[in-house]
Enzyme design. Structure first.
Site, PDB file in Angstrom:
ATOM      1  N   GLU A 189      33.470  35.476  42.733  1.00  0.00           N
ATOM      2  CA  GLU A 189      32.851  36.880  42.911  1.00  0.00           C
ATOM      3  C   GLU A 189      31.517  36.553  43.456  1.00  0.00           C
ATOM      4  OE1 GLU A 189      32.919  38.493  38.260  1.00  0.00           O
ATOM      5  OE2 GLU A 189      31.978  37.407  38.695  1.00  0.00           O
ATOM      6  N   GLU A 385      40.544  37.305  36.718  1.00  0.00           N
ATOM      7  CA  GLU A 385      39.594  37.143  35.427  1.00  0.00           C
ATOM      8  C   GLU A 385      39.833  38.483  34.428  1.00  0.00           C
ATOM      9  OE1 GLU A 385      35.247  36.422  34.767  1.00  0.00           O
ATOM     10  OE2 GLU A 385      35.256  35.047  36.696  1.00  0.00           O
TER      11      GLU A 385
END
Length: 486
Positions: A189, A385
């Site tokens: 991320e 995810e």
């Protein structure tokens, strides 16, 4: 009939700092995660306060060996339970497992000349165990685990020296584990630098004279991370040409509240910013709106003469992303009820359910996200995810009946299947927290994502025993049927 292609990679995902524990064992150095304090007095939906680490917090953390209020120091003790846990993953028929390597376990201070052999040996055992069970590893090199020394001594990723240190660390991992690892991710991320700068890029915002200066430092840090990712991509291709390296971003889906043009423009701005991080890593160039913003803000983002060339010539092989929720933007936001999650705030969407932690559940948004990403980049996609945080209840007979989790995954798997039917090249899916781990944002254990329950509470009390939830067998059957049996 399943839309999932033959060879689709089903599995689960975790991060070293949330499950390994053993924070000061076998030569591991202290990381940014090891100073993250559990704050039970703060509202669990207040992610900004939960995530924030001040200079005073760091000093206090360094002066204690406490693990109760620093739960990422103990995790779920995967360090000593990895064989049991990987065996359970195998029982679920995992084809792949996304894990991260703790940078401070390999280079305790980050700037060490030589790696810590005990740390390398530990991951040798992990990869040998995964190979034993025919589970393909997907390895994240940096997942909120940078050595604290790099923050204190160098000021974090705003310092170009970190490119050198990260490349040394990454090359060490590729040289040591490259025969057993085909798929690599550089930064988890990477866009989260704007949501929690300390954890992602080692920027302590209080040390800057203004928010604008701190923002400039974050953009400088991102440039260094983009460059580091390109350089290790270049190295991987030379060392292991058949291996692949991908970027990893948070996919936020922003909708306009209405068809009012102002609402559509605000949503477009959000989505455009989300694409910035993939534009650089997939196309190898900075988008024009970012360059203009830097100019208008008088930001001086320092680059060397070959930086842009390296970015252009060493783009990623695939795109991976996390997807948890969507948000809504409105030109009348100040008059609307707000919701948030993962440090993202927006107008409440009346068409979506909301979890106890304030996250809006939107499977259709995943299908839309997959289509948008693939149409824009034409690169293979991985969802690495996705999951539901919930306060699971253990019944008197010891069972955990998490039908709500099964429903959540079933709806999201149908969305993936629909995207594949729409012509999207989706290669794999790893659920977040396939086993219960310490929450990244709130440092809680009670916010559970896993198919496997770990007997541990928010205050490090429990047996650490592993128990299969109802969703365990359900996911096993989904994988064995390649998505046919939902």
């Amino acid at each position: 009939m399943s839309n999932f292609p033959d060879g689709f990679m089903w599995g689960g995902a975790t991060a070293a700092n949330q499950l390994e524990g053993a924070w000061n064992v076998d030569g591991k150095g202290i990381s940014v995660a090891d100073v993250a304090r559990f704050k039970p007095d703060i509202n669990k939906k207040d992610y900004v306060s939960q995530w924030h680490t001040s200079p005073e917090d760091i000093v206090a953390a360094k002066n204690t060996n406490d693990v109760e209020f620093y739960p990422k120091r103990h995790g779920i003790d995967f360090y000593h339970h990895f064989e049991e846990d990987i065996r359970l993953f195998s029982e679920m028929n995992f084809k792949c497992y996304r894990l991260s390597i703790a940078w401070s376990r390999i280079f305790p201070n980050g700037d060490d000349e030589e790696p810590n052999e005990l740390g390398l040996n530990y991951y040798d055992k992990i990869f040998a165990t995964l190979k034993k069970y025919n589970i393909e590893p997907i390895v994240t090199l940096s997942h909120y685990e940078m050595p604290l020394n790099l923050v204190e001594k160098y000021g974090g990723w705003g310092n170009r020296k970190l490119v050198e240190f990260f490349v040394r660390y990454s090359q060490t991992c590729i040289d040591r584990f490259g025969k057993n690892v085909k798929y690599w991710l550089s930064f988890n991320e990477i866009d989260s630098a704007f949501r929690h700068a300390f954890t992602t890029v080692g920027i302590i915002e209080e040390k800057y004279v203004s928010k604008l200066k701190a923002e400039e430092a974050i953009y400088q840090s991102l440039h260094h991370q983009f460059l580091a990712s390109a350089l290790i991509t270049k190295y991987l291709r030379k060392r292991y040409p058949a291996s692949e390296l991908g970027c990893m971003v948070t996919k936020t889906m922003t909708y306009p509240e209405t068809c009012r043009p102002e609402d559509i423009y605000l949503a477009q701005k959000d989505n455009r910013m989300n694409f910035f991080f993939t534009d650089v890593q997939v196309n190898g160039v900075y988008p024009s709106f970012i360059l203009k913003y830097w100019k208008d803000s008088n930001f001086n983002i320092k680059m060397k003469s070959d930086d842009l060339k390296e970015l252009k010539e060493n783009t990623v092989d695939f795109i991976s992303f996390s997807y948890y929720m969507s948000i809504v933007q409105s030109s009348e936001a100040d008059q609307r009820e707000k919701v948030g999650g993962n440090l993202t705030t927006g107008v409440k969407n009346p068409y979506l359910p909301i979890t106890d932690w304030g996250w809006q559940v939107d499977p259709k948004g995943l299908q839309i996200s997959l289509i948008d990403l693939y149409d824009r980049y034409r690169k293979p996609l991985w969802i690495v995810e996705n999951g539901l945080g919930y306060s699971d209840k253990v019944e008197l007979d010891g069972s955990i009946k998490d039908d709500y989790r099964i429903e959540y995954f079933r709806d999201h798997f149908r969305a993936i299947s629909d995207a594949i039917s729409d012509g999207v090249d989706v290669r794999g899916y790893t659920s977040w927290g396939c086993i219960d781990v310490v929450s990244a944002s709130t440092s809680q254990m009670s916010k559970r994502y896993g198919f496997i329950y770990v007997d541990l509470d928010d205050f490090n009390k429990g047996t650490l025993n592993r128990t299969k939830k109802k969703s365990f067998n359900w996911y096993r059957d989904v994988i064995s049927s390649n998505g046919t049996k939902l």
